[in-house]
Design an enzyme around this catalytic site. Structure first.
Site, mmCIF file in Angstrom:
data_model
loop_
_atom_site.group_PDB
_atom_site.id
_atom_site.type_symbol
_atom_site.label_atom_id
_atom_site.label_comp_id
_atom_site.label_asym_id
_atom_site.label_seq_id
_atom_site.Cartn_x
_atom_site.Cartn_y
_atom_site.Cartn_z
ATOM 1 N N GLY A 9 1.042 -1.182 -0.160
ATOM 2 C CA GLY A 9 0.071 0.093 0.005
ATOM 3 C C GLY A 9 0.885 1.402 0.005
ATOM 4 N N ALA A 10 1.952 1.325 -0.993
ATOM 5 C CA ALA A 10 2.794 2.398 -1.180
ATOM 6 C C ALA A 10 2.524 3.535 -2.086
ATOM 7 C CB ALA A 10 4.237 1.905 -1.035
ATOM 8 N N ARG A 12 0.093 5.681 -1.990
ATOM 9 C CA ARG A 12 -0.529 6.927 -1.467
ATOM 10 C C ARG A 12 -0.017 6.829 0.146
ATOM 11 N NH1 ARG A 12 -5.898 6.484 -0.755
ATOM 12 N NH2 ARG A 12 -6.010 4.479 -1.337
ATOM 13 N N VAL A 56 -3.304 -7.150 -1.597
ATOM 14 C CA VAL A 56 -2.729 -8.127 -0.532
ATOM 15 C C VAL A 56 -3.900 -9.068 0.012
ATOM 16 C CG1 VAL A 56 -0.944 -6.522 -0.149
ATOM 17 C CG2 VAL A 56 -3.341 -6.077 1.257
ATOM 18 N N ASN A 82 1.802 -2.252 5.243
ATOM 19 C CA ASN A 82 1.091 -1.010 5.534
ATOM 20 C C ASN A 82 -0.249 -0.743 4.947
ATOM 21 O OD1 ASN A 82 1.009 2.207 5.875
ATOM 22 N ND2 ASN A 82 0.789 1.842 3.676
ATOM 23 N N TYR A 147 -12.978 -2.082 12.078
ATOM 24 C CA TYR A 147 -11.482 -1.433 11.890
ATOM 25 C C TYR A 147 -10.615 -1.805 13.093
ATOM 26 C CZ TYR A 147 -7.779 2.013 10.655
ATOM 27 O OH TYR A 147 -6.344 2.615 10.406
ATOM 28 N N ALA A 149 -11.390 -3.794 15.604
ATOM 29 C CA ALA A 149 -10.935 -5.545 15.612
ATOM 30 C C ALA A 149 -9.907 -5.861 14.744
ATOM 31 C CB ALA A 149 -12.286 -6.090 15.501
ATOM 32 N N ILE A 180 -3.570 10.998 11.224
ATOM 33 C CA ILE A 180 -2.645 11.224 10.372
ATOM 34 C C ILE A 180 -3.316 11.638 8.992
ATOM 35 C CG2 ILE A 180 -0.517 10.533 9.027
ATOM 36 C CD1 ILE A 180 -0.403 9.928 12.131
HETATM 37 P P1 NAP Z 1 -4.563 5.750 2.408
HETATM 38 O O1 NAP Z 1 -4.008 7.094 2.222
HETATM 39 O O2 NAP Z 1 -5.934 5.612 2.227
HETATM 40 O O3 NAP Z 1 -3.696 4.674 1.570
HETATM 41 C C1 NAP Z 1 -3.903 3.406 1.563
HETATM 42 C C2 NAP Z 1 -2.891 2.448 0.962
HETATM 43 O O4 NAP Z 1 -3.445 1.152 0.884
HETATM 44 C C3 NAP Z 1 -2.842 2.884 -0.524
HETATM 45 O O5 NAP Z 1 -1.574 2.947 -1.024
HETATM 46 C C4 NAP Z 1 -3.891 1.679 -1.173
HETATM 47 O O6 NAP Z 1 -3.141 1.204 -2.536
HETATM 48 C C5 NAP Z 1 -3.289 0.691 -0.261
HETATM 49 N N1 NAP Z 1 -4.245 -0.456 -0.269
HETATM 50 C C6 NAP Z 1 -5.508 -0.392 -0.012
HETATM 51 N N2 NAP Z 1 -6.211 -1.778 -0.081
HETATM 52 C C7 NAP Z 1 -5.261 -2.497 -0.840
HETATM 53 C C8 NAP Z 1 -5.078 -3.835 -1.101
HETATM 54 N N3 NAP Z 1 -6.292 -4.597 -1.286
HETATM 55 N N4 NAP Z 1 -4.008 -4.307 -1.613
HETATM 56 C C9 NAP Z 1 -2.654 -3.411 -1.775
HETATM 57 N N5 NAP Z 1 -2.860 -2.211 -1.221
HETATM 58 C C10 NAP Z 1 -3.914 -1.894 -0.899
HETATM 59 O O7 NAP Z 1 -4.373 5.465 3.960
HETATM 60 P P2 NAP Z 1 -3.221 5.783 4.977
HETATM 61 O O8 NAP Z 1 -3.819 6.854 5.959
HETATM 62 O O9 NAP Z 1 -1.634 6.094 4.076
HETATM 63 O O10 NAP Z 1 -3.072 4.422 5.684
HETATM 64 C C11 NAP Z 1 -1.946 3.397 5.553
HETATM 65 C C12 NAP Z 1 -2.252 2.596 6.954
HETATM 66 O O11 NAP Z 1 -2.031 3.018 8.038
HETATM 67 C C13 NAP Z 1 -3.135 1.635 6.947
HETATM 68 O O12 NAP Z 1 -3.075 0.533 7.470
HETATM 69 C C14 NAP Z 1 -3.893 2.270 7.770
HETATM 70 O O13 NAP Z 1 -5.178 1.573 8.517
HETATM 71 C C15 NAP Z 1 -3.144 2.915 8.980
HETATM 72 N N6 NAP Z 1 -3.582 4.187 9.623
HETATM 73 C C16 NAP Z 1 -3.813 5.219 9.220
HETATM 74 C C17 NAP Z 1 -4.137 6.416 10.168
HETATM 75 C C18 NAP Z 1 -4.528 7.766 9.507
HETATM 76 O O14 NAP Z 1 -4.890 8.490 10.453
HETATM 77 N N7 NAP Z 1 -4.417 7.890 8.362
HETATM 78 C C19 NAP Z 1 -4.355 6.037 11.485
HETATM 79 C C20 NAP Z 1 -3.888 4.777 11.891
HETATM 80 C C21 NAP Z 1 -3.676 3.734 11.034
HETATM 81 P P3 NAP Z 1 -4.431 1.818 -3.894
HETATM 82 O O15 NAP Z 1 -4.632 2.983 -3.979
HETATM 83 O O16 NAP Z 1 -3.253 1.332 -5.030
HETATM 84 O O17 NAP Z 1 -5.133 0.540 -3.961
#
Ligand code: NAP
Length: 239
Positions: A9-10, A12, A56, A82, A147, A149, A180
């Site tokens: 998930g890199a 974005r 994934v 990630n 989420y 869980a 974030i």
């Molecule tokens: P984001 O900006 O929505 O990016 C999500 C990333 O995950 C994208 O690169 C997306 O790729 C990828 N992804 C989604 N489904 C996928 C799949 N089936 N296979 C491969 N890649 C997949 O989210 P983010 O905020 O950067 O979050 C990254 C991680 O941090 C996540 O695990 C999230 O739960 C965790 N997190 C985020 C926050 C926050 O506040 N932002 C807080 C706590 C934890 P594509 O676009 O190419 O599909």
């Protein structure tokens, strides 16, 4: 020899910032994506890395991806699990399909990638696995029950696997981000963000770079005596 990192998930957000930081620090970066092809390709060009598509949640696609990477680069030193999605809504109103999707990507995505990468790390008696959970996996969030869980499962997975593979020279740790600013949190209004900031002792929301720095530390030799830990990066929002 350059170290190789696979970041799921890199394309974005946090994953993309992590890819950039690892590249700046001399790693060969492999950028996994699912739907954001253009963004992943642009990032690969910028970092000199490789963009590779795999959902994934599919064990077939992750098996294929990791075989391709190991054939081409010979090794994966660091795996950053990630990729993730969030779905909000009252528990009983979330559809069965969304429930399954949250666990398929956030939990089985981590299991699928780790299962396939681990034999290579075990053979070399070296590896760093860094999982991205959430502060909601630590405390639970209303209207994000599925989420929370799923992210709690990632924490349990981290602790258990760290015990199992520590004797083989593999460190397994977890980062639990707070609020974030990424696409995932773009649904919040400015007013809501300001209210959230009032609950954050450091007075601001986090950036993807804040998380990337912690992941880089957990991949580095500076953290070689840390395993099985959940590192909160949340500005003090939960303590
Ligand atoms: P984001 O900006 O929505 O990016 C999500 C990333 O995950 C994208 O690169 C997306 O790729 C990828 N992804 C989604 N489904 C996928 C799949 N089936 N296979 C491969 N890649 C997949 O989210 P983010 O905020 O950067 O979050 C990254 C991680 O941090 C996540 O695990 C999230 O739960 C965790 N997190 C985020 C926050 C926050 O506040 N932002 C807080 C706590 C934890 P594509 O676009 O190419 O599909």
């Amino acid at each position: 020899m350059l170290k190789t990192v696979l970041i799921t998930g890199a394309s974005r957000g946090i994953g993309a910032a992590t890819a950039e930081l690892f590249a700046e620090n001399g790693y060969t970066v492999i950028i996994n994506y699912n739907s954001s092809r253009e963004k992943a390709l642009a990032l690969a060009e910028k970092t000199g890395g490789l963009a590779i598509k795999a959902d994934v949640s599919s064990s077939e696609e992750t098996d294929w991806m990791i075989s391709e990477i190991t054939e081409r680069f010979g090794k994966i030193d660091v795996l950053v699990n990630n990729a993730g999605i969030s779905v909000t809504g009252l528990f009983d109103l979330v559809s069965d399909e969304d429930s399954r999707r949250i666990f398929d990507i956030n939990v089985f995505g981590v299991l699928n990638c780790t299962k396939k990468v681990l034999p290579h790390m075990l053979r070399r008696k070296y590896g760093r696995i860094i999982n991205v959970s959430s502060m909601w996996g630590q405390t639970g969030a209303s209207c994000e029950v599925h989420y929370s869980a799923a992210k709690a499962a990632v924490i349990g997975f981290t602790k258990a696997l760290a015990k199992e593979v520590g004797p083989s020279g593999i460190n397994v740790n977890c980062v639990a981000p707070g609020m974030i600013m990424t696409d995932m949190t773009s649904c919040y209004t400015e007013e809501e963000i300001n209210e959230i900031k009032e609950d954050i002792p450091l007075g601001r929301c986090g950036t993807p770079h804040d998380i990337a720095e912690t992941i880089l530390f957990l991949a580095s030799e500076r953290s070689s005596y840390i395993t099985g830990q959940i590192i909160g990066v949340n500005g003090g929002m939960i303590i």
